[in-house]
Motif scaffolding. Structure first.
Motif, mmCIF file in Angstrom:
data_model
loop_
_atom_site.group_PDB
_atom_site.id
_atom_site.type_symbol
_atom_site.label_atom_id
_atom_site.label_comp_id
_atom_site.label_asym_id
_atom_site.label_seq_id
_atom_site.Cartn_x
_atom_site.Cartn_y
_atom_site.Cartn_z
ATOM 1 N N ILE A 175 10.443 -11.971 3.252
ATOM 2 C CA ILE A 175 9.431 -11.794 2.224
ATOM 3 C C ILE A 175 8.911 -10.352 2.331
ATOM 4 O O ILE A 175 7.997 -10.061 3.104
ATOM 5 C CB ILE A 175 8.267 -12.782 2.383
ATOM 6 C CG1 ILE A 175 8.797 -14.233 2.432
ATOM 7 C CG2 ILE A 175 7.265 -12.627 1.249
ATOM 8 C CD1 ILE A 175 7.736 -15.274 2.694
ATOM 9 N N PRO A 176 9.524 -9.423 1.596
ATOM 10 C CA PRO A 176 9.101 -8.018 1.705
ATOM 11 C C PRO A 176 7.634 -7.827 1.348
ATOM 12 O O PRO A 176 7.074 -8.578 0.543
ATOM 13 C CB PRO A 176 10.014 -7.306 0.699
ATOM 14 C CG PRO A 176 11.181 -8.230 0.520
ATOM 15 C CD PRO A 176 10.627 -9.605 0.665
ATOM 16 N N ALA A 177 7.027 -6.821 1.980
ATOM 17 C CA ALA A 177 5.638 -6.494 1.669
ATOM 18 C C ALA A 177 5.509 -6.115 0.196
ATOM 19 O O ALA A 177 6.414 -5.521 -0.393
ATOM 20 C CB ALA A 177 5.165 -5.342 2.551
ATOM 21 N N ALA A 178 4.369 -6.480 -0.406
ATOM 22 C CA ALA A 178 4.137 -6.178 -1.819
ATOM 23 C C ALA A 178 4.099 -4.664 -2.035
ATOM 24 O O ALA A 178 3.598 -3.912 -1.194
ATOM 25 C CB ALA A 178 2.832 -6.809 -2.284
ATOM 26 N N ARG A 179 4.652 -4.238 -3.163
ATOM 27 C CA ARG A 179 4.638 -2.819 -3.502
ATOM 28 C C ARG A 179 4.095 -2.641 -4.918
ATOM 29 O O ARG A 179 4.445 -3.397 -5.815
ATOM 30 C CB ARG A 179 6.045 -2.215 -3.417
ATOM 31 C CG ARG A 179 6.555 -2.048 -2.000
ATOM 32 C CD ARG A 179 8.038 -1.665 -2.020
ATOM 33 N NE ARG A 179 8.522 -1.265 -0.732
ATOM 34 C CZ ARG A 179 8.907 -2.101 0.223
ATOM 35 N NH1 ARG A 179 8.836 -3.389 0.011
ATOM 36 N NH2 ARG A 179 9.353 -1.657 1.375
ATOM 37 N N THR A 180 3.266 -1.661 -5.093
ATOM 38 C CA THR A 180 2.772 -1.304 -6.406
ATOM 39 C C THR A 180 3.401 0.040 -6.796
ATOM 40 O O THR A 180 3.276 1.027 -6.063
ATOM 41 C CB THR A 180 1.238 -1.155 -6.414
ATOM 42 O OG1 THR A 180 0.656 -2.403 -6.019
ATOM 43 C CG2 THR A 180 0.730 -0.776 -7.791
ATOM 44 N N LEU A 181 4.093 0.073 -7.930
ATOM 45 C CA LEU A 181 4.772 1.279 -8.380
ATOM 46 C C LEU A 181 3.869 2.004 -9.367
ATOM 47 O O LEU A 181 3.480 1.454 -10.396
ATOM 48 C CB LEU A 181 6.113 0.917 -9.034
ATOM 49 C CG LEU A 181 7.034 0.031 -8.176
ATOM 50 C CD1 LEU A 181 8.316 -0.294 -8.919
ATOM 51 C CD2 LEU A 181 7.339 0.690 -6.840
ATOM 52 N N VAL A 182 3.548 3.241 -9.044
ATOM 53 C CA VAL A 182 2.588 4.013 -9.831
ATOM 54 C C VAL A 182 3.224 5.340 -10.243
ATOM 55 O O VAL A 182 3.862 6.007 -9.435
ATOM 56 C CB VAL A 182 1.300 4.301 -9.033
ATOM 57 C CG1 VAL A 182 0.330 5.123 -9.858
ATOM 58 C CG2 VAL A 182 0.654 2.992 -8.583
#
Length: 264
Positions: free
Chosen positions: A251-258
């Motif tokens: 379960i990869p860590a959450a990523r926010t793409l900005v």
């Protein structure tokens, strides 16, 4: 619809992000691949050593960690933390790296049989990365060890401690970046395959293997059945009729793409 997969990142509304580390270790592996395929890597793609990596801890302390040199890492640890418990810990992984290199890099890794009794005793596969990190004297050093595991989606209480050898590899060989990033590597590999007359079929989905006894003799796609002497299966789905492996959930860590734009 194109070659490269994760090397090309994720594109949304015309903006592309690399969702993983955009550098590589062990540059000799890439040089050897290109040389054996007929032309040196340096003739098609520049590869440069990066300066290192910055770590910012929750107490606001900052560690600029050089990669590729023991002396530089020692100096950085002394400056940021006031002492260096990191370098002796890394030194202790030399034998672990030697075992992994011989069993899994210098030859095709065939599984547990490639690791002898003495090598398994050295690797201690039942000793988890969490156990290893807990014994480091500084919580910040523990974070250095555990963060790559967390970001990859692995369970620190199930991941073997010997994966920490990656820090030994980074210190000894550094991290390297291709000019143009990983998409440029994908482009170079695609060109090389074309030069070597490799047939590439795009837009076709493989879902099943053909077996004769213990041998795999072909691949079934959504269009046809293709005879094959050797099959390398890299898809995220498991092919029938092989039994599904017992694997650890990731379960990869959450990523926010900005996307950031500089104002006029």
């Amino acid at each position: 619809d194109q070659l490269g997969g994760r090397l090309r990142g994720v594109t949304i509304d015309g903006t592309t992000w690399q969702t993983g580390v955009d550098t590589v270790t062990l540059p000799a592996v890439f040089r050897d691949l290109f040389r054996k395929s007929g032309r040196p890597l340096e003739s098609v793609l520049d590869l440069t050593l990066t300066s290192g990596r910055r770590h910012v801890f929750k107490d606001k302390s900052v560690l600029d960690l050089p990669l590729g040199n023991r002396g530089d890492q020692h100096a950085a640890m002394m400056q940021a933390l006031g002492e260096d418990d990191w370098s002796p810990w890394i030194d202790g992984m030399a034998d672990t790296w030697d075992v992994i290199r011989r069993a899994a890099l210098d030859q095709v890794f065939v599984g547990k049989s490639a690791i002898g009794k003495s090598a398994r005793k050295l690797l201690e596969p039942r000793r988890t990365i969490a156990w290893v990190a807990d014994r480091l004297p500084d919580e910040r050093l523990a974070k250095l060890v555990l963060d790559p595991v967390r970001l990859a989606g692995q369970d620190r209480h199930a991941t073997p401690g010997f994966v920490a050898v990656g820090h030994y590899i980074e210190r000894n060989f550094g991290r390297w970046r291709f000019a143009g990033g990983l998409p440029a590597l994908a482009d170079a590999l695609e060109v090389r395959m074309s030069e070597r007359k490799v047939a590439v079929e795009l837009g076709e989905f493989a879902h099943e293997l053909v077996r004769e006894g213990d041998r795999v003799t072909g691949v079934v796609t959504d269009r046809r059945t293709i005879p094959a002497d050797v099959v390398v299966w890299c898809a995220p789905t498991w092919p029938t009729p092989l039994p599904s492996p017992k694997s650890m959930q990731v379960i990869p860590a959450a990523r926010t793409l900005v996307t950031l734009a500089v104002g006029a």
